[in-house]
Design an enzyme around this catalytic site. Structure first.
Site, PDB file in Angstrom:
ATOM      1  N   PHE A 198      10.021   2.619  20.941  1.00  0.00           N
ATOM      2  CA  PHE A 198       9.112   2.302  22.037  1.00  0.00           C
ATOM      3  C   PHE A 198       8.449   0.957  21.713  1.00  0.00           C
ATOM      4  CE2 PHE A 198       5.479   2.364  24.825  1.00  0.00           C
ATOM      5  CZ  PHE A 198       6.039   2.877  25.986  1.00  0.00           C
ATOM      6  N   ASP A 249      16.256   1.671  29.700  1.00  0.00           N
ATOM      7  CA  ASP A 249      16.068   2.742  28.714  1.00  0.00           C
ATOM      8  C   ASP A 249      16.936   3.918  29.154  1.00  0.00           C
ATOM      9  OD1 ASP A 249      15.079   4.468  26.817  1.00  0.00           O
ATOM     10  OD2 ASP A 249      13.061   4.568  27.578  1.00  0.00           O
TER      11      ASP A 249
HETATM   12  P1  IMP Z   1      14.122   3.997  32.286  1.00  0.00           P
HETATM   13  O1  IMP Z   1      13.955   4.437  33.699  1.00  0.00           O
HETATM   14  O2  IMP Z   1      13.988   5.121  31.301  1.00  0.00           O
HETATM   15  O3  IMP Z   1      15.358   3.140  32.034  1.00  0.00           O
HETATM   16  O4  IMP Z   1      12.873   3.118  31.923  1.00  0.00           O
HETATM   17  C1  IMP Z   1      12.657   1.963  32.541  1.00  0.00           C
HETATM   18  C2  IMP Z   1      11.179   1.635  32.640  1.00  0.00           C
HETATM   19  O5  IMP Z   1      10.372   2.369  31.715  1.00  0.00           O
HETATM   20  C3  IMP Z   1      11.037   0.202  32.284  1.00  0.00           C
HETATM   21  O6  IMP Z   1      11.015  -0.566  33.444  1.00  0.00           O
HETATM   22  C4  IMP Z   1       9.744   0.153  31.510  1.00  0.00           C
HETATM   23  O7  IMP Z   1       8.690  -0.148  32.390  1.00  0.00           O
HETATM   24  C5  IMP Z   1       9.548   1.531  30.959  1.00  0.00           C
HETATM   25  N1  IMP Z   1       9.964   1.572  29.527  1.00  0.00           N
HETATM   26  C6  IMP Z   1      11.128   2.029  29.029  1.00  0.00           C
HETATM   27  N2  IMP Z   1      11.172   1.898  27.689  1.00  0.00           N
HETATM   28  C7  IMP Z   1       9.995   1.338  27.336  1.00  0.00           C
HETATM   29  C8  IMP Z   1       9.445   0.913  26.065  1.00  0.00           C
HETATM   30  O8  IMP Z   1      10.043   1.001  24.984  1.00  0.00           O
HETATM   31  N3  IMP Z   1       8.199   0.380  26.122  1.00  0.00           N
HETATM   32  C9  IMP Z   1       7.501   0.229  27.283  1.00  0.00           C
HETATM   33  N4  IMP Z   1       7.986   0.575  28.486  1.00  0.00           N
HETATM   34  C10 IMP Z   1       9.218   1.134  28.502  1.00  0.00           C
END
Ligand code: IMP
Ligand code: MG
Length: 180
Positions: free
Chosen positions: A153, A104
């Site tokens: 999400f 994300d």
């Molecule tokens: P980042 O650090 O923002 O890339 O997010 C990574 C972590 O956040 C992932 O390993 C997920 O556990 C959680 N995450 C990110 N986007 C979502 C989503 O759309 N739904 C649920 N969990 C998410």
């Protein structure tokens, strides 16, 4: 649970087929260099993906767990990642494949990739089931991607909202009133 789901984004049959292809891609990449392979799944979102992926991977491997929390509780906007559980195994001199549910904002993977570099991994590659290209930053490199999705999400197949819905078999979007 079913009542809270607004729509299915990726059906479990499509996930199953794609995970099989990803396993073949990953297997090919490590052929000839599978000594000292350690998978590093990021808990808890990667558990279902990990379980399906590794059973399709005919490679000799160890598994070292790490837990990072980016969306504590009911947050749907990423917070500063916190290491909740330190890496459970040695990675020094080993080929490491990080496994995560979704790329994300990239904060989680940036942190884990940096940590593995510091610990002297021989090589670091990353596999994610999902990626949100609209948000993924260019400095966080992932080697294997299941599906690119819109900036929504999502829950299911390991992904949670407030620690629920990880067991929903499809990747899905919740009704707006479930996620205030
Ligand atoms: P980042 O650090 O923002 O890339 O997010 C990574 C972590 O956040 C992932 O390993 C997920 O556990 C959680 N995450 C990110 N986007 C979502 C989503 O759309 N739904 C649920 N969990 C998410
Ligand atoms: Mg996660």
């Amino acid at each position: 649970m079913e009542m809270d789901i607004a729509r299915i984004l990726i059906h479990c049959d499509d996930i199953e087929a794609r995970v099989k292809n990803m396993a073949a891609e990953i297997g090919n990449r490590y052929t000839g260099d599978e000594t000292g392979l350690t998978l590093v799944p990021i808990l808890s979102g990667s558990i279902i993906f990990l379980a399906d992926l590794i059973r399709q991977l005919p490679l000799k491997m160890k598994i070292a767990l790490v837990q990072v929390s980016t969306y504590p509780g009911s947050a749907t906007l990423p917070q500063t990642p916190k290491t909740v559980l330190e890496l459970s195994g040695e990675v020094s001199g080993r080929n490491v494949l990080i496994v995560d549910d979704i790329l994300d904002s990239g904060r989680t993977l940036r942190r884990v990739q940096g940590m593995l570099r510091e610990r002297g991994a021989k090589s670091i590659r990353t596999a994610v089931l999902l990626r949100k290209p609209a948000k993924a930053p260019p400095d966080v490199v992932v080697d294997f991607v299941g599906f690119d999705i819109d900036d929504l999400f999502v829950v299911g197949y390991g992904l949670d909202y407030d620690d629920h819905y990880r067991n929903y078999p499809h990747v899905a979007v919740l009704h707006a009133d479930v996620m205030p």
